[in-house]
Design an enzyme around this catalytic site. Structure first.
Site, mmCIF file in Angstrom:
data_model
loop_
_atom_site.group_PDB
_atom_site.id
_atom_site.type_symbol
_atom_site.label_atom_id
_atom_site.label_comp_id
_atom_site.label_asym_id
_atom_site.label_seq_id
_atom_site.Cartn_x
_atom_site.Cartn_y
_atom_site.Cartn_z
ATOM 1 N N SER A 115 0.748 -3.816 -9.315
ATOM 2 C CA SER A 115 1.452 -4.059 -8.045
ATOM 3 C C SER A 115 1.969 -5.479 -7.957
ATOM 4 O O SER A 115 2.866 -5.768 -7.149
ATOM 5 C CB SER A 115 0.486 -3.831 -6.875
ATOM 6 N N GLU A 148 10.126 0.073 -9.876
ATOM 7 C CA GLU A 148 10.483 -1.364 -9.942
ATOM 8 C C GLU A 148 10.265 -1.799 -11.391
ATOM 9 O O GLU A 148 9.155 -1.627 -11.930
ATOM 10 C CB GLU A 148 9.572 -2.138 -8.993
ATOM 11 N N ASN A 186 5.863 -5.799 -3.267
ATOM 12 C CA ASN A 186 4.648 -6.275 -2.598
ATOM 13 C C ASN A 186 4.742 -7.705 -2.103
ATOM 14 O O ASN A 186 3.925 -8.138 -1.283
ATOM 15 C CB ASN A 186 3.438 -6.085 -3.519
HETATM 16 C C1 LIG Z 1 1.035 -0.774 -3.404
HETATM 17 C C2 LIG Z 1 2.085 -0.798 -4.406
HETATM 18 O O1 LIG Z 1 1.958 -1.464 -5.416
HETATM 19 C C3 LIG Z 1 3.386 -0.069 -4.187
HETATM 20 C C4 LIG Z 1 3.377 1.091 -3.245
HETATM 21 O O2 LIG Z 1 3.290 2.220 -3.623
HETATM 22 S S1 LIG Z 1 3.500 0.710 -1.572
HETATM 23 C C5 LIG Z 1 3.469 2.271 -0.828
HETATM 24 C C6 LIG Z 1 4.810 2.964 -0.947
HETATM 25 N N1 LIG Z 1 4.736 4.270 -0.274
HETATM 26 C C7 LIG Z 1 4.948 4.417 1.030
HETATM 27 O O3 LIG Z 1 5.322 3.484 1.732
HETATM 28 C C8 LIG Z 1 4.679 5.803 1.561
HETATM 29 C C9 LIG Z 1 5.006 5.882 3.021
HETATM 30 N N2 LIG Z 1 4.745 7.272 3.470
HETATM 31 C C10 LIG Z 1 5.672 8.258 3.247
HETATM 32 O O4 LIG Z 1 6.744 8.077 2.710
HETATM 33 C C11 LIG Z 1 5.289 9.631 3.751
HETATM 34 O O5 LIG Z 1 4.238 9.521 4.696
HETATM 35 C C12 LIG Z 1 4.837 10.567 2.603
HETATM 36 C C13 LIG Z 1 6.054 10.906 1.724
HETATM 37 C C14 LIG Z 1 3.735 9.899 1.776
HETATM 38 C C15 LIG Z 1 4.270 11.852 3.182
HETATM 39 O O6 LIG Z 1 5.299 12.432 3.933
HETATM 40 P P1 LIG Z 1 5.069 12.790 5.473
HETATM 41 O O7 LIG Z 1 6.173 13.655 5.930
HETATM 42 O O8 LIG Z 1 4.859 11.508 6.205
HETATM 43 O O9 LIG Z 1 3.719 13.534 5.546
HETATM 44 P P2 LIG Z 1 3.252 14.898 4.850
HETATM 45 O O10 LIG Z 1 3.560 16.017 5.763
HETATM 46 O O11 LIG Z 1 1.843 14.618 4.444
HETATM 47 O O12 LIG Z 1 4.093 15.110 3.481
HETATM 48 C C16 LIG Z 1 5.450 15.564 3.538
HETATM 49 C C17 LIG Z 1 5.569 16.679 2.548
HETATM 50 O O13 LIG Z 1 5.312 16.190 1.234
HETATM 51 C C18 LIG Z 1 4.226 16.902 0.654
HETATM 52 N N3 LIG Z 1 3.434 15.969 -0.113
HETATM 53 C C19 LIG Z 1 2.774 14.891 0.337
HETATM 54 N N4 LIG Z 1 2.191 14.263 -0.686
HETATM 55 C C20 LIG Z 1 2.494 14.986 -1.814
HETATM 56 C C21 LIG Z 1 2.200 14.856 -3.206
HETATM 57 N N5 LIG Z 1 1.468 13.825 -3.661
HETATM 58 N N6 LIG Z 1 2.687 15.779 -4.074
HETATM 59 C C22 LIG Z 1 3.435 16.789 -3.634
HETATM 60 N N7 LIG Z 1 3.769 16.985 -2.334
HETATM 61 C C23 LIG Z 1 3.293 16.082 -1.447
HETATM 62 C C24 LIG Z 1 3.436 17.485 1.808
HETATM 63 O O14 LIG Z 1 2.810 18.687 1.389
HETATM 64 C C25 LIG Z 1 4.537 17.752 2.815
HETATM 65 O O15 LIG Z 1 5.136 19.000 2.471
HETATM 66 P P3 LIG Z 1 5.638 19.924 3.672
HETATM 67 O O16 LIG Z 1 6.703 19.101 4.396
HETATM 68 O O17 LIG Z 1 6.148 21.122 2.979
HETATM 69 O O18 LIG Z 1 4.415 20.123 4.523
HETATM 70 N N1 LIG Z 2 -2.487 2.483 -4.793
HETATM 71 C C1 LIG Z 2 -1.190 2.304 -4.684
HETATM 72 O O1 LIG Z 2 -0.540 2.635 -3.671
HETATM 73 C C2 LIG Z 2 -0.472 1.662 -5.827
HETATM 74 C C3 LIG Z 2 -1.180 1.015 -6.840
HETATM 75 N N2 LIG Z 2 -0.483 0.446 -7.888
HETATM 76 C C4 LIG Z 2 -1.223 -0.210 -8.982
HETATM 77 O O2 LIG Z 2 -1.641 0.808 -9.903
HETATM 78 C C5 LIG Z 2 -2.905 0.452 -10.482
HETATM 79 C C6 LIG Z 2 -3.914 1.547 -10.190
HETATM 80 O O3 LIG Z 2 -4.006 1.684 -8.793
HETATM 81 P P1 LIG Z 2 -4.711 2.987 -8.164
HETATM 82 O O4 LIG Z 2 -4.309 4.202 -8.938
HETATM 83 O O5 LIG Z 2 -4.463 2.941 -6.698
HETATM 84 O O6 LIG Z 2 -6.250 2.669 -8.450
HETATM 85 P P2 LIG Z 2 -7.478 3.673 -8.436
HETATM 86 O O7 LIG Z 2 -8.657 2.867 -8.063
HETATM 87 O O8 LIG Z 2 -7.106 4.899 -7.656
HETATM 88 O O9 LIG Z 2 -7.556 4.127 -9.975
HETATM 89 C C7 LIG Z 2 -7.863 3.198 -10.977
HETATM 90 C C8 LIG Z 2 -8.427 4.024 -12.095
HETATM 91 O O10 LIG Z 2 -8.583 3.218 -13.242
HETATM 92 C C9 LIG Z 2 -9.875 3.449 -13.786
HETATM 93 N N3 LIG Z 2 -10.273 2.284 -14.560
HETATM 94 C C10 LIG Z 2 -10.734 1.107 -14.116
HETATM 95 N N4 LIG Z 2 -10.964 0.283 -15.157
HETATM 96 C C11 LIG Z 2 -10.610 0.968 -16.271
HETATM 97 C C12 LIG Z 2 -10.609 0.649 -17.660
HETATM 98 N N5 LIG Z 2 -11.025 -0.543 -18.088
HETATM 99 N N6 LIG Z 2 -10.170 1.583 -18.519
HETATM 100 C C13 LIG Z 2 -9.760 2.799 -18.075
HETATM 101 N N7 LIG Z 2 -9.754 3.174 -16.782
HETATM 102 C C14 LIG Z 2 -10.163 2.243 -15.896
HETATM 103 C C15 LIG Z 2 -10.744 3.718 -12.591
HETATM 104 O O11 LIG Z 2 -11.913 4.411 -13.011
HETATM 105 P P3 LIG Z 2 -13.226 4.294 -12.106
HETATM 106 O O12 LIG Z 2 -12.872 4.899 -10.785
HETATM 107 O O13 LIG Z 2 -14.236 5.078 -12.892
HETATM 108 O O14 LIG Z 2 -13.523 2.815 -12.003
HETATM 109 C C16 LIG Z 2 -9.820 4.575 -11.746
HETATM 110 O O15 LIG Z 2 -9.910 5.928 -12.111
HETATM 111 C C17 LIG Z 2 -3.273 -0.911 -9.883
HETATM 112 O O16 LIG Z 2 -2.813 -1.929 -10.733
HETATM 113 C C18 LIG Z 2 -2.495 -0.916 -8.572
HETATM 114 O O17 LIG Z 2 -2.216 -2.236 -8.114
HETATM 115 C C19 LIG Z 2 0.888 0.499 -7.989
HETATM 116 C C20 LIG Z 2 1.609 1.147 -7.023
HETATM 117 C C21 LIG Z 2 0.986 1.735 -5.857
#
Ligand SMILES: CC(=O)CC(=O)SCCNC(=O)CCNC(=O)[C@H](O)C(C)(C)COP(=O)(O)OP(=O)(O)OC[C@H]1O[C@@H](n2cnc3c(N)ncnc32)[C@H](O)[C@@H]1OP(=O)(O)O
Ligand SMILES: NC(=O)C1=CN([C@@H]2O[C@H](COP(=O)(O)OP(=O)(O)OC[C@H]3O[C@@H](n4cnc5c(N)ncnc54)[C@H](OP(=O)(O)O)[C@@H]3O)[C@@H](O)[C@H]2O)C=CC1
Length: 278
Positions: A115, A148, A186
């Site tokens: 991330s 990204e 992020n």
């Molecule tokens: C942290 C990082 O490093 C980077 C990141 O990822 S930051 C996070 C980025 N993501 C976001 O910001 C997500 C924001 N949330 C959303 O876009 C939406 O809430 C969402 C797409 C996740 C879910 O959609 P929603 O309309 O809000 O809720 P929800 O009804 O649960 O899901 C919509 C549909 O998708 C489906 N769906 C949800 N998750 C699913 C999945 N993983 N696989 C397949 N289908 C899925 C649901 O079944 C639902 O289908 P129906 O409309 O037929 O019921």
């Molecule tokens: N969560 C999010 O929305 C997003 C996350 N990311 C990035 O993706 C990566 C994973 O995130 P996320 O999937 O949420 O994390 P999770 O905690 O859901 O999954 C991480 C997985 O990696 C496993 N793991 C940890 N250490 C090791 C290792 N040394 N070798 C093999 N497997 C290992 C863990 O196993 P165990 O549980 O047994 O420790 C776990 O199953 C991170 O870098 C995160 O920043 C990117 C985009 C979105």
């Protein structure tokens, strides 16, 4: 194309699923059979939802048939691309890439789904910085179209082209940015989430109102606290610490409430409780 994914958590299992949906041969690994089992269950649930809506060109069983679930890294030796999606910790990721460098043939390109962690640092640890890149999928991977793409200081044009084309074959939209902490996604998103958590800590409003104001006022599909629970509060904290350390500005200090919740084991959806119960 043989597509490797390491880490079967919410992101790794989603990446493996979409790669398999795209017709690639996939190998997915995690440290424990429990984590692999959880990852497989998540893929099955997602695939059946997509199948119900007629969004799959093959059956869920056929898609899963493309995936080898293993905890043996030797199965990655002939991968063309290996995407790492393990815990958001630079030391753990670097150690994994040092190990992978002794296993995966010279043809293999390494990508991190990190991330926020500097790609250039991980590239150096991998020993193949020209064939290393950031390939940052968004959560949930089956639904979010952005990837990204972050080039490290020495990422080659060929590597960038290969990963960009692979993202497109997976039905994603690759957008490039430079290698700075938090990239674009992020750098912008996580400080917003951190401020929402500060609003809870300072009593600006209750959590439902904070989420509701951002959903109804800004048309966000999820409020920031719900999104934080969805991402994982441990991952949110790790990202804020990377921003704070990497950019050297106290405006990125993690909220003390976020840190306390992670210390209490309240990680959001993945632990059953964060700001909300699941
Ligand atoms: C942290 C990082 O490093 C980077 C990141 O990822 S930051 C996070 C980025 N993501 C976001 O910001 C997500 C924001 N949330 C959303 O876009 C939406 O809430 C969402 C797409 C996740 C879910 O959609 P929603 O309309 O809000 O809720 P929800 O009804 O649960 O899901 C919509 C549909 O998708 C489906 N769906 C949800 N998750 C699913 C999945 N993983 N696989 C397949 N289908 C899925 C649901 O079944 C639902 O289908 P129906 O409309 O037929 O019921
Ligand atoms: N969560 C999010 O929305 C997003 C996350 N990311 C990035 O993706 C990566 C994973 O995130 P996320 O999937 O949420 O994390 P999770 O905690 O859901 O999954 C991480 C997985 O990696 C496993 N793991 C940890 N250490 C090791 C290792 N040394 N070798 C093999 N497997 C290992 C863990 O196993 P165990 O549980 O047994 O420790 C776990 O199953 C991170 O870098 C995160 O920043 C990117 C985009 C979105």
């Amino acid at each position: 194309m043989k597509f490797g994914v390491i880490g079967a958590g919410q992101m790794g299992s989603g990446i493996a699923q979409v790669a398999a949906q795209s017709g690639f041969d996939v190998v997915l690994s995690d440290m424990s059979s429990e984590s692999l089992g959880r990852g497989r269950a998540g893929m099955e649930a997602s695939l059946s939802k997509l199948a119900e809506k007629g969004k799959l060109s093959a059956s869920p069983a056929e898609v899963l048939g493309h995936v080898t679930f293993t905890s043996d890294l030797a199965e990655f030796a002939d991968c063309d691309l290996v995407v790492e999606a393990i815990v958001e910790n630079e030391g753990v990721k670097a150690q994994l890439f040092r190990e992978l460098a002794t296993i995966v043939g010279p043809q293999g390109i390494f990508a991190s789904n990190t991330s926020s962690i500097p790609i250039t640092a991980l590239a150096t640890a991998s020993g193949r910085p020209d064939r290393f890149i950031g390939m940052h999928f968004m959560n949930p991977v089956p639904l979010m179209t952005l990837v990204e793409v972050i080039r490290g200081y020495q990422t080659s044009d060929e590597t960038a082209r290969f990963v960009t084309e692979t993202a497109e074959k997976m039905g994603k939209t690759p957008l490039a940015c430079n290698d700075y902490p938090g990239f674009v996604s992020n750098r912008i998103l996580m400080p917003m989430i951190n401020e929402a958590i500060q609003c809870v800590m300072e009593g600006v409003a209750d959590k439902e109102a904070i989420d509701g104001i951002m959903r109804l006022g800004m048309n966000h599909p999820m409020g920031p606290l719900t999104l934080a629970d969805f991402i994982g509060l441990d991952t949110c904290l790790a990202i804020m610490e990377v921003l704070h350390r990497g950019l050297g500005d106290d405006k990125y200090r993690p909220s003390p409430l976020l840190r306390k919740m992670v210390q209490a084991g309240l990680l959001g959806r993945k632990s059953g409780e964060g700001f909300y119960r699941y």
